[in-house]
Design a protein around this motif. Sequence first.
Motif, PDB file in Angstrom:
ATOM      1  N   PHE A   1      94.430  26.390  16.350  1.00 62.82           N
ATOM      2  CA  PHE A   1      95.214  26.695  15.197  1.00 62.82           C
ATOM      3  C   PHE A   1      97.279  27.156  16.073  1.00 62.82           C
ATOM      4  CE2 PHE A   1      92.652  27.115  11.452  1.00 62.82           C
ATOM      5  CZ  PHE A   1      92.488  25.779  11.339  1.00 62.82           C
ATOM      6  N   LYS A   2      96.804  28.362  16.957  1.00 62.40           N
ATOM      7  CA  LYS A   2      97.936  28.684  16.859  1.00 62.40           C
ATOM      8  C   LYS A   2      98.650  27.955  18.528  1.00 62.40           C
ATOM      9  CE  LYS A   2      98.523  33.225  20.284  1.00 62.40           C
ATOM     10  NZ  LYS A   2      97.415  34.264  20.085  1.00 62.40           N
ATOM     11  N   THR A   3      97.788  27.232  19.341  1.00 64.02           N
ATOM     12  CA  THR A   3      97.747  26.248  20.297  1.00 64.02           C
ATOM     13  C   THR A   3      99.024  24.983  20.106  1.00 64.02           C
ATOM     14  OG1 THR A   3      96.549  27.755  21.798  1.00 64.02           O
ATOM     15  CG2 THR A   3      97.948  25.018  22.575  1.00 64.02           C
TER      16      THR A   3
ATOM     17  N   GLY B   1      84.572  44.372  20.421  1.00 67.63           N
ATOM     18  CA  GLY B   1      84.991  43.166  21.189  1.00 67.63           C
ATOM     19  C   GLY B   1      85.757  42.134  20.748  1.00 67.63           C
ATOM     20  N   TYR B   2      85.055  41.751  19.435  1.00 72.18           N
ATOM     21  CA  TYR B   2      85.463  40.210  18.073  1.00 72.18           C
ATOM     22  C   TYR B   2      86.376  41.158  17.786  1.00 72.18           C
ATOM     23  CZ  TYR B   2      82.122  37.381  19.089  1.00 72.18           C
ATOM     24  OH  TYR B   2      81.232  36.085  19.385  1.00 72.18           O
ATOM     25  N   ARG B   3      86.191  42.283  17.290  1.00 69.86           N
ATOM     26  CA  ARG B   3      87.375  42.972  16.057  1.00 69.86           C
ATOM     27  C   ARG B   3      88.858  43.070  16.517  1.00 69.86           C
ATOM     28  NH1 ARG B   3      90.531  47.355  16.343  1.00 69.86           N
ATOM     29  NH2 ARG B   3      88.811  48.000  17.898  1.00 69.86           N
ATOM     30  N   ALA B   4      88.744  43.071  18.958  1.00 63.82           N
ATOM     31  CA  ALA B   4      90.281  43.575  18.899  1.00 63.82           C
ATOM     32  C   ALA B   4      90.346  42.073  19.272  1.00 63.82           C
ATOM     33  CB  ALA B   4      90.084  43.588  20.545  1.00 63.82           C
ATOM     34  N   ALA B   5      89.725  40.786  19.813  1.00 61.05           N
ATOM     35  CA  ALA B   5      89.977  39.774  19.383  1.00 61.05           C
ATOM     36  C   ALA B   5      90.762  39.028  18.068  1.00 61.05           C
ATOM     37  CB  ALA B   5      88.943  38.561  20.122  1.00 61.05           C
ATOM     38  N   PHE B   6      90.016  39.492  17.291  1.00 66.76           N
ATOM     39  CA  PHE B   6      91.259  39.201  16.240  1.00 66.76           C
ATOM     40  C   PHE B   6      92.382  39.771  15.615  1.00 66.76           C
ATOM     41  CE2 PHE B   6      86.359  38.067  13.472  1.00 66.76           C
ATOM     42  CZ  PHE B   6      85.795  37.658  14.183  1.00 66.76           C
ATOM     43  N   GLN B   7      91.795  40.719  15.919  1.00 71.89           N
ATOM     44  CA  GLN B   7      93.494  42.270  15.784  1.00 71.89           C
ATOM     45  C   GLN B   7      94.601  41.367  16.450  1.00 71.89           C
ATOM     46  OE1 GLN B   7      92.659  45.934  14.967  1.00 71.89           O
ATOM     47  NE2 GLN B   7      91.534  45.655  12.902  1.00 71.89           N
ATOM     48  N   GLU B   8      94.129  41.363  18.487  1.00 74.46           N
ATOM     49  CA  GLU B   8      94.759  41.465  19.148  1.00 74.46           C
ATOM     50  C   GLU B   8      95.760  39.691  18.965  1.00 74.46           C
ATOM     51  OE1 GLU B   8      93.320  43.366  22.087  1.00 74.46           O
ATOM     52  OE2 GLU B   8      92.685  44.726  21.460  1.00 74.46           O
ATOM     53  N   LEU B   9      95.023  38.623  18.984  1.00 73.24           N
ATOM     54  CA  LEU B   9      94.822  37.562  19.681  1.00 73.24           C
ATOM     55  C   LEU B   9      94.932  36.594  18.415  1.00 73.24           C
ATOM     56  CD1 LEU B   9      92.259  37.077  21.970  1.00 73.24           C
ATOM     57  CD2 LEU B   9      94.417  37.245  22.934  1.00 73.24           C
ATOM     58  N   TYR B  10      94.039  37.086  17.162  1.00 70.40           N
ATOM     59  CA  TYR B  10      95.094  36.300  16.117  1.00 70.40           C
ATOM     60  C   TYR B  10      94.659  36.661  14.704  1.00 70.40           C
ATOM     61  CZ  TYR B  10      91.999  33.548  19.729  1.00 70.40           C
ATOM     62  OH  TYR B  10      92.150  33.006  20.721  1.00 70.40           O
TER      63      TYR B  10
ATOM     64  N   ASP C   1      97.302  37.146  12.593  1.00 67.53           N
ATOM     65  CA  ASP C   1      97.900  36.037  11.512  1.00 67.53           C
ATOM     66  C   ASP C   1      96.978  35.342  11.322  1.00 67.53           C
ATOM     67  OD1 ASP C   1      99.966  37.665  11.158  1.00 67.53           O
ATOM     68  OD2 ASP C   1     101.161  36.416  12.824  1.00 67.53           O
ATOM     69  N   ILE C   2      96.368  34.843  11.756  1.00 69.14           N
ATOM     70  CA  ILE C   2      95.049  33.554  10.951  1.00 69.14           C
ATOM     71  C   ILE C   2      93.889  34.749  10.789  1.00 69.14           C
ATOM     72  CG2 ILE C   2      94.053  31.611  12.305  1.00 69.14           C
ATOM     73  CD1 ILE C   2      96.456  31.709  14.491  1.00 69.14           C
ATOM     74  N   ILE C   3      93.266  34.652  11.567  1.00 65.34           N
ATOM     75  CA  ILE C   3      91.768  35.335  11.038  1.00 65.34           C
ATOM     76  C   ILE C   3      91.499  36.367  10.655  1.00 65.34           C
ATOM     77  CG2 ILE C   3      89.050  36.776  12.006  1.00 65.34           C
ATOM     78  CD1 ILE C   3      90.027  35.199  14.203  1.00 65.34           C
ATOM     79  N   THR C   4      91.140  36.002   9.183  1.00 63.50           N
ATOM     80  CA  THR C   4      90.920  37.345   8.626  1.00 63.50           C
ATOM     81  C   THR C   4      89.053  37.971   8.131  1.00 63.50           C
ATOM     82  OG1 THR C   4      92.648  37.087   7.044  1.00 63.50           O
ATOM     83  CG2 THR C   4      90.985  38.592   6.629  1.00 63.50           C
ATOM     84  N   HIS C   5      89.045  38.880   8.582  1.00 58.36           N
ATOM     85  CA  HIS C   5      87.277  39.545   7.978  1.00 58.36           C
ATOM     86  C   HIS C   5      86.805  39.718   7.395  1.00 58.36           C
ATOM     87  CE1 HIS C   5      83.323  41.738   9.497  1.00 58.36           C
ATOM     88  NE2 HIS C   5      82.706  40.267  10.062  1.00 58.36           N
ATOM     89  N   VAL C   6      85.898  39.330   6.607  1.00 57.27           N
ATOM     90  CA  VAL C   6      85.251  40.626   5.295  1.00 57.27           C
ATOM     91  C   VAL C   6      84.356  40.694   5.340  1.00 57.27           C
ATOM     92  CG1 VAL C   6      85.329  39.521   2.431  1.00 57.27           C
ATOM     93  CG2 VAL C   6      87.375  38.522   4.313  1.00 57.27           C
ATOM     94  N   PRO C   7      84.244  41.874   6.084  1.00 59.82           N
ATOM     95  CA  PRO C   7      82.424  42.565   5.057  1.00 59.82           C
ATOM     96  C   PRO C   7      81.816  42.226   4.033  1.00 59.82           C
ATOM     97  CG  PRO C   7      84.141  44.088   5.509  1.00 59.82           C
ATOM     98  CD  PRO C   7      85.241  42.951   5.530  1.00 59.82           C
ATOM     99  N   ASN C   8      80.614  42.801   3.665  1.00 60.12           N
ATOM    100  CA  ASN C   8      79.806  42.964   2.499  1.00 60.12           C
ATOM    101  C   ASN C   8      80.368  41.604   1.453  1.00 60.12           C
ATOM    102  OD1 ASN C   8      78.654  45.620   3.511  1.00 60.12           O
ATOM    103  ND2 ASN C   8      80.745  46.170   3.046  1.00 60.12           N
ATOM    104  N   ALA C   9      80.293  40.569   1.965  1.00 59.25           N
ATOM    105  CA  ALA C   9      80.567  38.835   1.514  1.00 59.25           C
ATOM    106  C   ALA C   9      79.379  37.992   0.973  1.00 59.25           C
ATOM    107  CB  ALA C   9      81.772  38.586   2.482  1.00 59.25           C
TER     108      ALA C   9
END
Length: 442
Positions: free
Chosen positions: A221-223, A245-254, A256-264
């Motif tokens: 999407f970003k590219t 590692g994934y938390r950093a990727a979501f917050q640093e790379l994406y 405005d694109i990825i939202t992680h919703v826990p306990n869902a």
Amino acid sequence: MDRRSFLLTPPALAISAAGLPSNLLAAPAAIHSHTTLLPRRGTGPRIVVAGGGWGGMTAARFLRQHIPEADVVLLERNPTFWSGPMSNKWLIDIVNTDFVNRDMLSPANRYGYTLINTTVNGIEREKKLVLTTHGTIDYDYLILSGGIRDAYEAWFGNDKYAAEYTRRHFPNAYIPNAEMFALKRKFRDFKGGTVVMTLPPPPHRCPPSPYERACLIAWHFKTNNIPGKIIILDPKPKIAPIGEGYRAAFQELYPDIITHVPNAGVKEVDPFNKRIKTAAGDFDFDHAILMPPHQAADIVWYAGLIGKRPDGKPTGWADIHPRFFTARDDDDVYVVGDSMGTISDQFGHYPKSAHVAHAIGKIVAKNIAERVAGKEVVPVLPDNLCYMMVNADPQEEISVVFEYEVDSTGRVLQTQIDMDVRSPDLVAKDFAWIKSRFDDFL
């Protein structure tokens, strides 16, 4: 229709199997349930392997190595081998189709086992027979390596139409088949909007891979300047494994694109109106990757080898010996790969990964060889290793290692080591890893 009846008629069985290769078996004029699929060859034991994925193909190859006189028969409904590992990278064209989609007949000829493309639709353990769409085949030892099934009935009960509609319109592609191509086309044609991704509750196939898929689709999407959002509906309280590692990727790379919703945890899915109700709220979507709970493959249910909880309800996974991988009530039947049940009260299941399936396939082949030779069977522990790409330009990956040992009481213990720092070095290790495994059984 009760639950058992539903499970015995999964959507996957509606897809006709590929025809038998003419150089392996000539189909009789009239095929019925009692047609003999294949006469025995040689004087050694017949070992039937049901399921030609990472575990099944590995087991077949090493059975022939350890027991040259054995009549090894591999039954697989798909005409080609499709690798789950690297398939997320295939979605965004980092690897091509030939990298993940491989010929199965060449390794069968190379290692000397018989490959039959057919669908298993029953197992009669008391008679040592496997029933297929092309007839029956007898065995001395049976290895079940069918992977997983999508348990859509957890969402839809007996509403098969809703389950099939979901599979066709919002494929998750966690079982190798046409869903892989359908998912890729969906995202190539995607112009923008909200994508919801449901994660199954543990245990499920390749635990870190849904997060990798989210990262690589977000990179796409970003590219390509596609105005898309990805919402990950995760039943777990936090990202795991490789959480940091994934938390950093979501917050640093994406961000405005990825939202992680826990306990869902999913409460209700309405595929027709594109709406999901979860324990963390309700979500509307334009497109979705809908992964229902995973269970052991259909063939394990057919064999009557699903474990039971204390309340008598099925666990959904094979009831096996945690060190020898034999069925609890039938030591001539082995279960390899993702269908395996609980191993330890410390960690539950081995990760349902290709690495573990490959390792257990080799272990079981050696164990059967020891039995055939009249030797003591020596239990061996597997290991596990997963590499996950989070950025495609520059290419960077994170990874996780699982190590196992046996304590003084005989209990299997797991140590998990997350490698959370994105690194291009891990990309090189990833491709070296898969090459070494492909070279081992393909």
